[in-house]
Every structure is written in C-alpha cells, then in structure tokens.
Design a protein around this motif. Sequence first.
Motif, PDB file in Angstrom:
ATOM      1  N   ALA A 250       0.823  -1.201   0.000  1.00  0.00           N
ATOM      2  CA  ALA A 250       0.000   0.000   0.000  1.00  0.00           C
ATOM      3  C   ALA A 250       0.860   1.255   0.000  1.00  0.00           C
ATOM      4  CB  ALA A 250      -0.918  -0.003   1.208  1.00  0.00           C
ATOM      5  N   SER A 251       1.932   1.259   0.784  1.00  0.00           N
ATOM      6  CA  SER A 251       2.774   2.449   0.834  1.00  0.00           C
ATOM      7  C   SER A 251       3.523   2.641  -0.469  1.00  0.00           C
ATOM      8  CB  SER A 251       3.753   2.363   2.001  1.00  0.00           C
ATOM      9  OG  SER A 251       4.643   1.300   1.806  1.00  0.00           O
ATOM     10  N   SER A 252       3.911   1.544  -1.154  1.00  0.00           N
ATOM     11  CA  SER A 252       4.611   1.712  -2.415  1.00  0.00           C
ATOM     12  C   SER A 252       3.677   2.225  -3.503  1.00  0.00           C
ATOM     13  CB  SER A 252       5.266   0.400  -2.846  1.00  0.00           C
ATOM     14  OG  SER A 252       4.271  -0.562  -3.113  1.00  0.00           O
ATOM     15  N   SER A 253       2.378   1.891  -3.419  1.00  0.00           N
ATOM     16  CA  SER A 253       1.454   2.422  -4.414  1.00  0.00           C
ATOM     17  C   SER A 253       1.176   3.891  -4.157  1.00  0.00           C
ATOM     18  CB  SER A 253       0.147   1.623  -4.413  1.00  0.00           C
ATOM     19  OG  SER A 253      -0.494   1.762  -3.160  1.00  0.00           O
ATOM     20  N   LYS A 254       1.217   4.322  -2.898  1.00  0.00           N
ATOM     21  CA  LYS A 254       1.031   5.735  -2.573  1.00  0.00           C
ATOM     22  C   LYS A 254       2.245   6.561  -2.954  1.00  0.00           C
ATOM     23  CE  LYS A 254      -1.892   4.928   1.466  1.00  0.00           C
ATOM     24  NZ  LYS A 254      -1.922   5.035   2.921  1.00  0.00           N
ATOM     25  N   SER A 255       3.428   5.956  -2.886  1.00  0.00           N
ATOM     26  CA  SER A 255       4.652   6.715  -3.100  1.00  0.00           C
ATOM     27  C   SER A 255       4.925   6.988  -4.568  1.00  0.00           C
ATOM     28  CB  SER A 255       5.838   5.974  -2.486  1.00  0.00           C
ATOM     29  OG  SER A 255       6.047   4.763  -3.180  1.00  0.00           O
ATOM     30  N   GLY A 256       4.038   6.603  -5.456  1.00  0.00           N
ATOM     31  CA  GLY A 256       4.213   6.911  -6.864  1.00  0.00           C
ATOM     32  C   GLY A 256       4.756   5.757  -7.674  1.00  0.00           C
ATOM     33  N   ALA A 257       4.630   4.516  -7.191  1.00  0.00           N
ATOM     34  CA  ALA A 257       5.084   3.376  -7.958  1.00  0.00           C
ATOM     35  C   ALA A 257       4.213   3.249  -9.198  1.00  0.00           C
ATOM     36  CB  ALA A 257       5.018   2.113  -7.121  1.00  0.00           C
ATOM     37  N   LYS A 258       4.849   3.046 -10.334  1.00  0.00           N
ATOM     38  CA  LYS A 258       4.103   2.932 -11.580  1.00  0.00           C
ATOM     39  C   LYS A 258       3.598   1.512 -11.740  1.00  0.00           C
ATOM     40  CE  LYS A 258       6.553   6.640 -13.763  1.00  0.00           C
ATOM     41  NZ  LYS A 258       7.365   7.088 -14.861  1.00  0.00           N
ATOM     42  N   GLY A 259       2.365   1.382 -12.118  1.00  0.00           N
ATOM     43  CA  GLY A 259       1.776   0.072 -12.333  1.00  0.00           C
ATOM     44  C   GLY A 259       1.197  -0.512 -11.064  1.00  0.00           C
ATOM     45  N   PRO A 260       0.465  -1.607 -11.217  1.00  0.00           N
ATOM     46  CA  PRO A 260      -0.167  -2.229 -10.052  1.00  0.00           C
ATOM     47  C   PRO A 260       0.848  -2.964  -9.178  1.00  0.00           C
ATOM     48  CG  PRO A 260      -0.571  -3.520 -12.019  1.00  0.00           C
ATOM     49  CD  PRO A 260       0.122  -2.265 -12.471  1.00  0.00           C
ATOM     50  N   VAL A 261       0.487  -3.115  -7.923  1.00  0.00           N
ATOM     51  CA  VAL A 261       1.309  -3.864  -6.972  1.00  0.00           C
ATOM     52  C   VAL A 261       0.567  -5.149  -6.662  1.00  0.00           C
ATOM     53  CG1 VAL A 261       2.344  -3.843  -4.683  1.00  0.00           C
ATOM     54  CG2 VAL A 261       2.224  -1.739  -6.009  1.00  0.00           C
ATOM     55  N   TYR A 262       1.264  -6.296  -6.839  1.00  0.00           N
ATOM     56  CA  TYR A 262       0.637  -7.594  -6.658  1.00  0.00           C
ATOM     57  C   TYR A 262       1.022  -8.177  -5.310  1.00  0.00           C
ATOM     58  CZ  TYR A 262       0.163  -6.998 -11.662  1.00  0.00           C
ATOM     59  OH  TYR A 262      -0.117  -6.493 -12.889  1.00  0.00           O
ATOM     60  N   GLN A 263       0.047  -8.750  -4.611  1.00  0.00           N
ATOM     61  CA  GLN A 263       0.302  -9.386  -3.328  1.00  0.00           C
ATOM     62  C   GLN A 263       0.855 -10.796  -3.515  1.00  0.00           C
ATOM     63  OE1 GLN A 263      -0.022  -7.861  -0.369  1.00  0.00           O
ATOM     64  NE2 GLN A 263      -0.603  -6.009  -1.457  1.00  0.00           N
ATOM     65  N   GLU A 264       0.374 -11.522  -4.497  1.00  0.00           N
ATOM     66  CA  GLU A 264       0.796 -12.894  -4.764  1.00  0.00           C
ATOM     67  C   GLU A 264       1.228 -13.013  -6.218  1.00  0.00           C
ATOM     68  OE1 GLU A 264       1.117 -15.034  -2.406  1.00  0.00           O
ATOM     69  OE2 GLU A 264       0.016 -13.958  -0.865  1.00  0.00           O
ATOM     70  N   PHE A 265       2.090 -13.990  -6.522  1.00  0.00           N
ATOM     71  CA  PHE A 265       2.633 -14.088  -7.869  1.00  0.00           C
ATOM     72  C   PHE A 265       1.565 -14.425  -8.913  1.00  0.00           C
ATOM     73  CE2 PHE A 265       2.728 -18.524  -6.713  1.00  0.00           C
ATOM     74  CZ  PHE A 265       2.509 -19.202  -7.904  1.00  0.00           C
ATOM     75  N   TRP A 266       0.527 -15.151  -8.517  1.00  0.00           N
ATOM     76  CA  TRP A 266      -0.493 -15.528  -9.502  1.00  0.00           C
ATOM     77  C   TRP A 266      -1.393 -14.362  -9.895  1.00  0.00           C
ATOM     78  CZ3 TRP A 266      -0.511 -17.870  -4.606  1.00  0.00           C
ATOM     79  CH2 TRP A 266      -1.461 -17.394  -3.727  1.00  0.00           C
ATOM     80  N   GLN A 267      -1.332 -13.265  -9.165  1.00  0.00           N
ATOM     81  CA  GLN A 267      -2.107 -12.091  -9.552  1.00  0.00           C
ATOM     82  C   GLN A 267      -1.413 -11.325 -10.683  1.00  0.00           C
ATOM     83  OE1 GLN A 267      -2.238 -10.126  -5.770  1.00  0.00           O
ATOM     84  NE2 GLN A 267      -4.111 -11.169  -5.128  1.00  0.00           N
ATOM     85  N   ALA A 268      -0.130 -11.528 -10.838  1.00  0.00           N
ATOM     86  CA  ALA A 268       0.634 -10.871 -11.895  1.00  0.00           C
ATOM     87  C   ALA A 268       0.393 -11.594 -13.211  1.00  0.00           C
ATOM     88  CB  ALA A 268       2.115 -10.892 -11.547  1.00  0.00           C
ATOM     89  N   PRO A 269       0.688 -10.956 -14.340  1.00  0.00           N
ATOM     90  CA  PRO A 269       0.554 -11.630 -15.632  1.00  0.00           C
ATOM     91  C   PRO A 269       1.470 -12.855 -15.704  1.00  0.00           C
ATOM     92  CG  PRO A 269       0.927  -9.275 -15.932  1.00  0.00           C
ATOM     93  CD  PRO A 269       1.081  -9.560 -14.491  1.00  0.00           C
ATOM     94  N   PRO A 270       1.058 -13.884 -16.442  1.00  0.00           N
ATOM     95  CA  PRO A 270       1.858 -15.123 -16.502  1.00  0.00           C
ATOM     96  C   PRO A 270       3.288 -14.906 -16.993  1.00  0.00           C
ATOM     97  CG  PRO A 270      -0.312 -15.503 -17.403  1.00  0.00           C
ATOM     98  CD  PRO A 270      -0.221 -14.042 -17.129  1.00  0.00           C
ATOM     99  N   ARG A 271       3.534 -13.870 -17.790  1.00  0.00           N
ATOM    100  CA  ARG A 271       4.892 -13.654 -18.287  1.00  0.00           C
ATOM    101  C   ARG A 271       5.861 -13.293 -17.153  1.00  0.00           C
ATOM    102  NH1 ARG A 271       5.713  -8.097 -18.726  1.00  0.00           N
ATOM    103  NH2 ARG A 271       3.787  -6.903 -18.578  1.00  0.00           N
ATOM    104  N   LEU A 272       5.347 -12.863 -16.000  1.00  0.00           N
ATOM    105  CA  LEU A 272       6.192 -12.505 -14.872  1.00  0.00           C
ATOM    106  C   LEU A 272       6.346 -13.639 -13.860  1.00  0.00           C
ATOM    107  CD1 LEU A 272       4.853  -8.902 -14.200  1.00  0.00           C
ATOM    108  CD2 LEU A 272       6.862  -9.574 -15.504  1.00  0.00           C
ATOM    109  N   TRP A 273       5.650 -14.747 -14.064  1.00  0.00           N
ATOM    110  CA  TRP A 273       5.738 -15.867 -13.150  1.00  0.00           C
ATOM    111  C   TRP A 273       7.093 -16.540 -13.275  1.00  0.00           C
ATOM    112  CZ3 TRP A 273       0.570 -18.968 -13.888  1.00  0.00           C
ATOM    113  CH2 TRP A 273      -0.510 -18.151 -13.543  1.00  0.00           C
ATOM    114  N   LYS A 274       7.489 -17.267 -12.222  1.00  0.00           N
ATOM    115  CA  LYS A 274       8.700 -18.073 -12.307  1.00  0.00           C
ATOM    116  C   LYS A 274       8.421 -19.246 -13.235  1.00  0.00           C
ATOM    117  CE  LYS A 274      10.273 -17.031  -7.667  1.00  0.00           C
ATOM    118  NZ  LYS A 274      10.563 -17.561  -6.342  1.00  0.00           N
ATOM    119  N   HIS A 275       9.403 -19.640 -13.993  1.00  0.00           N
ATOM    120  CA  HIS A 275       9.219 -20.761 -14.905  1.00  0.00           C
ATOM    121  C   HIS A 275      10.390 -21.731 -14.758  1.00  0.00           C
ATOM    122  CE1 HIS A 275      11.838 -17.985 -17.086  1.00  0.00           C
ATOM    123  NE2 HIS A 275      12.289 -19.030 -17.721  1.00  0.00           N
TER     124      HIS A 275
END
Length: 110
Positions: free
Chosen positions: A67-92
Amino acid sequence: MLPSLRLANAHRPLIRFLGKRQWPTKPEEQHPHPFAPPEAKEHFADFLKKFQSSPSTTQAGSTSAAASSSKSGAKGPVYQEFWQAPPRLWKHELAEWEIELVQSGGASLH
C-alpha cells in the motif's frame, strides 16, 4: 649463539587510542547529511514528519508495504501474490541450456 636481550624492548604499536571506548546511551538526533543539497536541508523537517507518520513495513507486514509503495508513486499495479501478476512474470522452469549457462558463469560455449 647467545640469546638476545630484545625481550626487554617489547613491541609497542605506533597507534594510540585516547581514553576508553564509550558508546552513546541514546541515538543521535536525526539531521540532514552535511553535504546534502540546500533544498534537501530546508525540507528535512517535512521529510521527518512524513517518515514518522508513515506505517512501518516491519510491523504491519507486506500489506502495508504494498500500500505504501502504491502511494509513493510506484508505476503500475502492486501484486500481493505471484499468480495475480501476468503469466509472463511468473517463475518458470529453466531450460537445460539456461542451467548450463549459469553453471559456466556466463561464459560462451561456442
């Protein structure tokens, strides 16, 4: 050969420390770095207020950190768990050539 009498002149280190070690009982007052730019020195009190009013990430856990990183001006969404991120960012799983590349230290195998 006769034993020498050098033991009388024991080695004396050249460095000398003044007094005993004394550690401060309370932390030093927070202040800007001496070589900080003038505008940073002027607004240091505002920074301290914001810093002290923000929730500590170590106490509240990763939820407040996101929450604090999204307030501080971080660009893009912040994901709590890896499966919430797009599959291209998952570990493979690594391919065999990727494993060999890492084990060789990045040296070319050609």
